[in-house]
Design a protein around this motif. Structure first.
Motif, PDB file in Angstrom:
ATOM      1  N   VAL A 271       0.837  -1.198   0.000  1.00  0.00           N
ATOM      2  CA  VAL A 271       0.000   0.000   0.000  1.00  0.00           C
ATOM      3  C   VAL A 271       0.874   1.251   0.000  1.00  0.00           C
ATOM      4  O   VAL A 271       0.639   2.204  -0.765  1.00  0.00           O
ATOM      5  N   GLU A 272       1.912   1.248   0.831  1.00  0.00           N
ATOM      6  CA  GLU A 272       2.798   2.413   0.937  1.00  0.00           C
ATOM      7  C   GLU A 272       3.487   2.728  -0.389  1.00  0.00           C
ATOM      8  O   GLU A 272       3.726   3.897  -0.706  1.00  0.00           O
ATOM      9  N   ARG A 273       3.784   1.699  -1.175  1.00  0.00           N
ATOM     10  CA  ARG A 273       4.486   1.898  -2.449  1.00  0.00           C
ATOM     11  C   ARG A 273       3.541   2.087  -3.631  1.00  0.00           C
ATOM     12  O   ARG A 273       3.964   2.102  -4.777  1.00  0.00           O
ATOM     13  N   GLY A 274       2.265   2.195  -3.353  1.00  0.00           N
ATOM     14  CA  GLY A 274       1.311   2.465  -4.419  1.00  0.00           C
ATOM     15  C   GLY A 274       1.035   1.288  -5.326  1.00  0.00           C
ATOM     16  O   GLY A 274       0.636   1.470  -6.481  1.00  0.00           O
ATOM     17  N   LEU A 275       1.200   0.068  -4.801  1.00  0.00           N
ATOM     18  CA  LEU A 275       0.944  -1.136  -5.596  1.00  0.00           C
ATOM     19  C   LEU A 275      -0.483  -1.643  -5.375  1.00  0.00           C
ATOM     20  O   LEU A 275      -1.081  -2.234  -6.279  1.00  0.00           O
ATOM     21  N   LEU A 276      -0.999  -1.429  -4.184  1.00  0.00           N
ATOM     22  CA  LEU A 276      -2.343  -1.890  -3.808  1.00  0.00           C
ATOM     23  C   LEU A 276      -3.060  -0.785  -3.043  1.00  0.00           C
ATOM     24  O   LEU A 276      -2.437   0.101  -2.479  1.00  0.00           O
ATOM     25  N   ARG A 277      -4.378  -0.899  -3.033  1.00  0.00           N
ATOM     26  CA  ARG A 277      -5.208  -0.150  -2.092  1.00  0.00           C
ATOM     27  C   ARG A 277      -6.174  -1.155  -1.482  1.00  0.00           C
ATOM     28  O   ARG A 277      -6.530  -2.147  -2.124  1.00  0.00           O
ATOM     29  N   LYS A 278      -6.588  -0.919  -0.273  1.00  0.00           N
ATOM     30  CA  LYS A 278      -7.573  -1.810   0.345  1.00  0.00           C
ATOM     31  C   LYS A 278      -8.598  -0.973   1.087  1.00  0.00           C
ATOM     32  O   LYS A 278      -8.313   0.138   1.539  1.00  0.00           O
ATOM     33  N   THR A 279      -9.793  -1.528   1.189  1.00  0.00           N
ATOM     34  CA  THR A 279     -10.858  -0.828   1.890  1.00  0.00           C
ATOM     35  C   THR A 279     -11.708  -1.833   2.645  1.00  0.00           C
ATOM     36  O   THR A 279     -11.629  -3.043   2.394  1.00  0.00           O
ATOM     37  N   GLN A 280     -12.497  -1.322   3.556  1.00  0.00           N
ATOM     38  CA  GLN A 280     -13.392  -2.167   4.350  1.00  0.00           C
ATOM     39  C   GLN A 280     -14.822  -1.702   4.135  1.00  0.00           C
ATOM     40  O   GLN A 280     -15.099  -0.503   4.127  1.00  0.00           O
ATOM     41  N   VAL A 281     -15.707  -2.650   3.939  1.00  0.00           N
ATOM     42  CA  VAL A 281     -17.127  -2.355   3.789  1.00  0.00           C
ATOM     43  C   VAL A 281     -17.790  -2.643   5.127  1.00  0.00           C
ATOM     44  O   VAL A 281     -17.692  -3.755   5.657  1.00  0.00           O
ATOM     45  N   LEU A 282     -18.446  -1.626   5.678  1.00  0.00           N
ATOM     46  CA  LEU A 282     -19.100  -1.777   6.967  1.00  0.00           C
ATOM     47  C   LEU A 282     -20.540  -2.240   6.791  1.00  0.00           C
ATOM     48  O   LEU A 282     -21.102  -2.161   5.698  1.00  0.00           O
ATOM     49  N   GLY A 283     -21.126  -2.714   7.896  1.00  0.00           N
ATOM     50  CA  GLY A 283     -22.516  -3.153   7.872  1.00  0.00           C
ATOM     51  C   GLY A 283     -23.458  -1.968   7.750  1.00  0.00           C
ATOM     52  O   GLY A 283     -23.069  -0.863   7.364  1.00  0.00           O
ATOM     53  N   ARG A 284     -24.693  -2.194   8.083  1.00  0.00           N
ATOM     54  CA  ARG A 284     -25.706  -1.153   7.946  1.00  0.00           C
ATOM     55  C   ARG A 284     -25.356   0.082   8.760  1.00  0.00           C
ATOM     56  O   ARG A 284     -24.556   0.025   9.685  1.00  0.00           O
TER      57      ARG A 284
END
Length: 234
Positions: free
Chosen positions: A119-132
């Motif tokens: 992530v720091e090197r700009g190769l990936l991004r990640k996210t979290q999907v929350l519930g309602r």
């Protein structure tokens, strides 16, 4: 911990590279409506799926057992038995194994430390999907492979030819369960009692000898020659 299991840990760099290659192999193009970064070339949904795919990369004997399951379901696909043979009739199950702990939903390892450099090197991004609305429970992790990450994967084998094994293995693992979600893969892995019966927070033990016994039986039934891995090693 299982007494007979040697716990060999990967370095952070090894974990990061393996996960980058696995995400590159498993990534699918974003659908319309996906909130993906502009430079996304593919995405992997759910941490469960990523963990279960990683398990088969880290446990070659379990992967070979699954290949034999597929062969028995489709006996015309003799190549599946050949692939299982290449794994089990070599030292690979010991040399390539990096044990994982058994948690509530099967094999699991915290991914944040390994993913952070990507992530720091700009190769990936990640996210979290929350519930309602109003809930803080995470219902899904999503991993975005960025253009730079895909470019780095393309150059890795040139820079480090030894990584070709991981490139080929991650592609094989993904192809084996193409289209299946994390829960479906988890359910398949739970069919083996050695995996399912491992106590929580203990390392999942290998099944190498069990898998080799099954391989010999299948090859005998198919009239295929069998190689004794112990003779090869000597």
């Amino acid at each position: 911990m299982v007494a007979s299991l040697t716990v060999r840990r990967a370095t952070r760099w090894q974990d990061s590279v393996r996960l980058l290659l696995l995400i590159d192999a498993a990534a699918k193009p974003p659908d319309e409506g996906d909130a993906a970064p502009a430079d996304t070339v593919g995405m992997v949904r759910t941490q469960v799926r990523l963990q279960k795919l990683d398990f088969w990369v880290r446990y070659p004997d379990y992967l070979a057992f699954e290949l034999m399951n597929e062969y028995e379901a489709t006996p015309d696909e003799a190549g599946l038995l050949v692939l299982a043979s290449e794994i089990l009739e070599s030292a690979e199950p010991d040399l390539r194994r990096f044990p994982m702990l058994r948690h509530k939903f099967g094999a699991f390892e915290e991914l944040d430390d390994a993913l952070a450099p990507l992530v720091e090197r700009g190769l990936l991004r990640k996210t979290q999907v929350l519930g309602r609305t109003g809930q803080k429970r995470i219902v899904e992790h999503v991993y975005f492979l960025l253009e730079r990450g895909h470019e780095v994967v393309g150059s890795l084998v040139q820079d480090a030819p030894a990584l070709e094994w991981y490139v080929n293995r991650t592609k094989l693992v993904v192809a084996l369960v193409d289209g299946l979600g994390g829960t479906q893969i988890k359910n398949r892995q739970y069919l083996l009692s050695d995996y399912a019966d491992t106590p929580w927070r203990q390392y999942i033990a290998p099944i190498t000898e069990q898998a080799r016994t099954r391989l010999r039986q299948l090859k005998a039934a198919a009239l295929m020659p069998t190689t004794d891995v112990n003779q090869e090693a000597s």
